[in-house]
Scaffold this motif. Structure first.
Motif, PDB file in Angstrom:
ATOM      1  N   HIS A  51      26.454  32.031  32.889  1.00  0.00           N
ATOM      2  CA  HIS A  51      26.940  31.430  34.131  1.00  0.00           C
ATOM      3  C   HIS A  51      28.449  31.644  34.297  1.00  0.00           C
ATOM      4  O   HIS A  51      29.134  30.812  34.889  1.00  0.00           O
ATOM      5  N   TRP A  52      28.939  32.757  33.760  1.00  0.00           N
ATOM      6  CA  TRP A  52      30.373  33.021  33.821  1.00  0.00           C
ATOM      7  C   TRP A  52      30.799  33.205  35.269  1.00  0.00           C
ATOM      8  O   TRP A  52      30.083  33.811  36.063  1.00  0.00           O
ATOM      9  N   ASN A  53      31.963  32.668  35.617  1.00  0.00           N
ATOM     10  CA  ASN A  53      32.361  32.670  37.025  1.00  0.00           C
ATOM     11  C   ASN A  53      33.845  32.994  37.249  1.00  0.00           C
ATOM     12  O   ASN A  53      34.427  32.586  38.240  1.00  0.00           O
ATOM     13  N   LEU A  54      34.416  33.745  36.332  1.00  0.00           N
ATOM     14  CA  LEU A  54      35.795  34.205  36.493  1.00  0.00           C
ATOM     15  C   LEU A  54      35.872  35.697  36.175  1.00  0.00           C
ATOM     16  O   LEU A  54      35.094  36.199  35.362  1.00  0.00           O
ATOM     17  N   ILE A  55      36.793  36.363  36.835  1.00  0.00           N
ATOM     18  CA  ILE A  55      37.034  37.772  36.552  1.00  0.00           C
ATOM     19  C   ILE A  55      38.543  38.000  36.612  1.00  0.00           C
ATOM     20  O   ILE A  55      39.237  37.379  37.415  1.00  0.00           O
ATOM     21  N   VAL A  56      39.052  38.848  35.732  1.00  0.00           N
ATOM     22  CA  VAL A  56      40.472  39.177  35.742  1.00  0.00           C
ATOM     23  C   VAL A  56      40.698  40.267  36.784  1.00  0.00           C
ATOM     24  O   VAL A  56      40.088  41.335  36.721  1.00  0.00           O
ATOM     25  N   ALA A  57      41.581  39.993  37.734  1.00  0.00           N
ATOM     26  CA  ALA A  57      41.912  40.982  38.769  1.00  0.00           C
ATOM     27  C   ALA A  57      43.082  41.856  38.333  1.00  0.00           C
ATOM     28  O   ALA A  57      43.240  42.970  38.829  1.00  0.00           O
ATOM     29  N   GLY A  58      43.891  41.370  37.421  1.00  0.00           N
ATOM     30  CA  GLY A  58      45.012  42.153  36.916  1.00  0.00           C
ATOM     31  C   GLY A  58      45.970  41.303  36.111  1.00  0.00           C
ATOM     32  O   GLY A  58      45.918  40.071  36.172  1.00  0.00           O
ATOM     33  N   PHE A  59      46.814  41.985  35.335  1.00  0.00           N
ATOM     34  CA  PHE A  59      47.841  41.262  34.585  1.00  0.00           C
ATOM     35  C   PHE A  59      49.030  42.179  34.351  1.00  0.00           C
ATOM     36  O   PHE A  59      48.904  43.406  34.365  1.00  0.00           O
ATOM     37  N   LYS A 104      51.703  37.536  33.354  1.00  0.00           N
ATOM     38  CA  LYS A 104      51.128  36.975  34.584  1.00  0.00           C
ATOM     39  C   LYS A 104      49.736  37.570  34.743  1.00  0.00           C
ATOM     40  O   LYS A 104      49.584  38.790  34.693  1.00  0.00           O
ATOM     41  N   THR A 105      48.748  36.697  34.921  1.00  0.00           N
ATOM     42  CA  THR A 105      47.364  37.122  35.063  1.00  0.00           C
ATOM     43  C   THR A 105      46.779  36.522  36.325  1.00  0.00           C
ATOM     44  O   THR A 105      46.909  35.314  36.556  1.00  0.00           O
ATOM     45  N   THR A 106      46.141  37.363  37.132  1.00  0.00           N
ATOM     46  CA  THR A 106      45.423  36.887  38.307  1.00  0.00           C
ATOM     47  C   THR A 106      43.953  36.826  37.982  1.00  0.00           C
ATOM     48  O   THR A 106      43.357  37.818  37.550  1.00  0.00           O
ATOM     49  N   LEU A 107      43.380  35.638  38.140  1.00  0.00           N
ATOM     50  CA  LEU A 107      41.949  35.406  37.914  1.00  0.00           C
ATOM     51  C   LEU A 107      41.291  35.077  39.241  1.00  0.00           C
ATOM     52  O   LEU A 107      41.909  34.439  40.106  1.00  0.00           O
ATOM     53  N   VAL A 108      40.040  35.495  39.389  1.00  0.00           N
ATOM     54  CA  VAL A 108      39.286  35.264  40.612  1.00  0.00           C
ATOM     55  C   VAL A 108      38.027  34.484  40.271  1.00  0.00           C
ATOM     56  O   VAL A 108      37.313  34.816  39.305  1.00  0.00           O
ATOM     57  N   HIS A 109      37.776  33.431  41.052  1.00  0.00           N
ATOM     58  CA  HIS A 109      36.512  32.692  40.948  1.00  0.00           C
ATOM     59  C   HIS A 109      35.455  33.620  41.533  1.00  0.00           C
ATOM     60  O   HIS A 109      35.539  34.002  42.703  1.00  0.00           O
ATOM     61  N   TYR A 110      34.469  34.002  40.734  1.00  0.00           N
ATOM     62  CA  TYR A 110      33.607  35.131  41.075  1.00  0.00           C
ATOM     63  C   TYR A 110      32.145  34.807  40.823  1.00  0.00           C
ATOM     64  O   TYR A 110      31.798  34.180  39.831  1.00  0.00           O
ATOM     65  N   ASP A 111      31.296  35.258  41.739  1.00  0.00           N
ATOM     66  CA  ASP A 111      29.843  35.121  41.594  1.00  0.00           C
ATOM     67  C   ASP A 111      29.289  36.496  41.239  1.00  0.00           C
ATOM     68  O   ASP A 111      29.231  37.393  42.076  1.00  0.00           O
ATOM     69  N   TYR A 112      28.895  36.667  39.992  1.00  0.00           N
ATOM     70  CA  TYR A 112      28.415  37.959  39.516  1.00  0.00           C
ATOM     71  C   TYR A 112      27.070  38.350  40.127  1.00  0.00           C
ATOM     72  O   TYR A 112      26.750  39.532  40.211  1.00  0.00           O
ATOM     73  N   LYS A 113      26.286  37.379  40.554  1.00  0.00           N
ATOM     74  CA  LYS A 113      24.974  37.690  41.149  1.00  0.00           C
ATOM     75  C   LYS A 113      25.125  38.401  42.480  1.00  0.00           C
ATOM     76  O   LYS A 113      24.381  39.339  42.772  1.00  0.00           O
TER      77      LYS A 113
END
Length: 136
Positions: A51-59, A104-113
Protein backbone atom coordinates in the motif's frame (compact mmCIF):
# COMPACT_ATOMS: atom_id res chain seq x y z
CA UNK A 1 6.85 20.89 23.16
CA UNK A 2 6.01 19.92 19.58
CA UNK A 3 8.42 18.28 17.16
CA UNK A 4 9.43 20.50 14.24
CA UNK A 5 12.06 18.15 12.83
CA UNK A 6 13.20 14.55 13.00
CA UNK A 7 16.78 13.51 13.75
CA UNK A 8 18.61 10.26 13.07
CA UNK A 9 22.02 9.47 14.54
CA UNK A 10 24.26 7.43 12.21
CA UNK A 11 27.65 5.84 12.89
CA UNK A 12 29.53 5.84 9.57
CA UNK A 13 30.70 2.39 8.55
CA UNK A 14 34.21 1.68 7.30
CA UNK A 15 32.73 0.33 4.05
CA UNK A 16 31.20 3.79 3.38
CA UNK A 17 34.63 5.40 3.48
CA UNK A 18 36.90 6.26 0.55
CA UNK A 19 40.69 6.13 0.49
CA UNK A 20 40.99 9.63 1.97
CA UNK A 21 38.87 8.78 5.01
CA UNK A 22 35.85 10.68 3.67
CA UNK A 23 32.37 9.20 3.47
CA UNK A 24 31.65 8.49 -0.20
CA UNK A 25 29.28 10.96 -1.90
CA UNK A 26 26.84 8.15 -2.77
CA UNK A 27 26.25 7.42 0.93
CA UNK A 28 24.66 10.73 1.96
CA UNK A 29 21.45 10.17 -0.09
CA UNK A 30 21.13 6.67 1.43
CA UNK A 31 21.43 8.09 4.94
CA UNK A 32 18.82 10.71 4.10
CA UNK A 33 16.43 8.04 2.85
CA UNK A 34 16.84 6.18 6.15
CA UNK A 35 16.12 9.43 8.02
CA UNK A 36 12.86 9.84 6.07
CA UNK A 37 11.28 6.80 7.80
CA UNK A 38 9.17 8.94 10.21
CA UNK A 39 7.83 10.85 7.19
CA UNK A 40 6.98 7.58 5.44
CA UNK A 41 5.09 6.48 8.57
CA UNK A 42 2.90 9.59 8.40
CA UNK A 43 1.59 8.38 5.03
CA UNK A 44 1.82 4.62 5.65
CA UNK A 45 2.01 3.83 9.39
CA UNK A 46 2.72 0.11 8.85
CA UNK A 47 5.28 0.78 6.09
CA UNK A 48 3.28 -1.74 4.06
CA UNK A 49 4.86 -1.97 0.61
CA UNK A 50 1.61 -3.36 -0.81
CA UNK A 51 0.00 0.00 0.00
CA UNK A 52 2.96 2.30 -0.61
CA UNK A 53 1.83 5.80 -1.51
CA UNK A 54 4.91 7.98 -1.97
CA UNK A 55 7.32 8.42 -4.85
CA UNK A 56 10.52 10.46 -5.06
CA UNK A 57 10.25 13.07 -7.82
CA UNK A 58 13.82 14.27 -7.39
CA UNK A 59 16.55 15.33 -5.00
CA UNK A 60 19.61 17.54 -4.88
CA UNK A 61 22.65 17.22 -2.66
CA UNK A 62 25.01 20.01 -1.66
CA UNK A 63 28.27 18.76 -0.19
CA UNK A 64 29.36 21.50 2.19
CA UNK A 65 32.32 19.86 3.94
CA UNK A 66 33.81 16.36 4.07
CA UNK A 67 32.08 13.83 6.30
CA UNK A 68 34.53 11.46 7.96
CA UNK A 69 34.63 7.91 9.22
CA UNK A 70 34.89 7.51 12.99
CA UNK A 71 32.54 10.28 14.14
CA UNK A 72 28.76 10.02 14.40
CA UNK A 73 26.57 12.00 12.00
CA UNK A 74 23.15 13.48 12.79
CA UNK A 75 20.70 13.75 9.90
CA UNK A 76 18.03 16.37 10.60
CA UNK A 77 14.82 16.38 8.56
CA UNK A 78 12.12 19.01 8.25
CA UNK A 79 9.34 19.88 5.79
CA UNK A 80 10.29 22.90 3.69
CA UNK A 81 7.28 23.06 1.32
CA UNK A 82 3.79 21.53 1.10
CA UNK A 83 1.93 21.51 -2.20
CA UNK A 84 -1.32 19.92 -3.32
CA UNK A 85 0.07 16.42 -3.93
CA UNK A 86 3.79 16.95 -3.34
CA UNK A 87 6.02 18.22 -0.59
CA UNK A 88 9.68 18.99 -0.11
CA UNK A 89 11.96 17.84 2.67
CA UNK A 90 15.18 19.55 3.62
CA UNK A 91 17.74 17.39 5.37
CA UNK A 92 21.11 18.33 6.76
CA UNK A 93 24.00 16.19 7.93
CA UNK A 94 25.93 17.34 10.98
CA UNK A 95 29.22 15.97 12.29
CA UNK A 96 31.06 17.34 15.32
CA UNK A 97 28.93 20.50 15.22
CA UNK A 98 29.56 21.19 11.51
CA UNK A 99 27.07 20.94 8.67
CA UNK A 100 28.58 18.65 6.04
CA UNK A 101 25.71 18.24 3.55
CA UNK A 102 22.25 19.55 2.70
CA UNK A 103 19.69 17.54 0.73
CA UNK A 104 16.36 18.65 -0.75
CA UNK A 105 13.94 15.90 -1.76
CA UNK A 106 10.58 16.27 -3.47
CA UNK A 107 8.11 13.52 -2.62
CA UNK A 108 4.74 12.98 -4.26
CA UNK A 109 1.67 11.38 -2.70
CA UNK A 110 1.09 8.74 -5.37
CA UNK A 111 -1.42 6.04 -6.27
CA UNK A 112 0.50 3.23 -7.95
CA UNK A 113 -2.69 1.47 -9.11
CA UNK A 114 -3.76 4.36 -11.32
CA UNK A 115 -0.20 5.71 -11.74
CA UNK A 116 -1.14 9.25 -10.75
CA UNK A 117 -0.44 11.70 -8.00
CA UNK A 118 -3.22 12.33 -5.52
CA UNK A 119 -3.91 15.22 -3.14
CA UNK A 120 -2.42 15.10 0.33
CA UNK A 121 -5.27 14.73 2.84
CA UNK A 122 -5.97 17.51 5.32
CA UNK A 123 -4.99 15.26 8.26
CA UNK A 124 -1.60 14.50 6.74
CA UNK A 125 -1.17 18.11 5.62
CA UNK A 126 -1.64 19.21 9.25
CA UNK A 127 1.03 16.78 10.47
CA UNK A 128 3.45 17.93 7.76
CA UNK A 129 2.73 21.57 8.61
CA UNK A 130 3.84 20.85 12.17
CA UNK A 131 7.20 19.73 10.81
CA UNK A 132 7.87 22.91 8.86
CA UNK A 133 10.90 24.79 9.98
CA UNK A 134 14.41 25.69 9.12
CA UNK A 135 17.59 24.01 10.19
CA UNK A 136 20.61 26.29 10.34
Amino acid sequence: MSITEYSLEISPRFTETDGLGHINNTVIPVWCEAARKPIFEIFNPELDLQHWNLIVAGFTVAFIAPTYYGKDVTVKTYVSRIGNSSFELTQTCWQAGHKTAAVKTTLVHYDYKIEKSCPITENIRAVLAGLQGEII
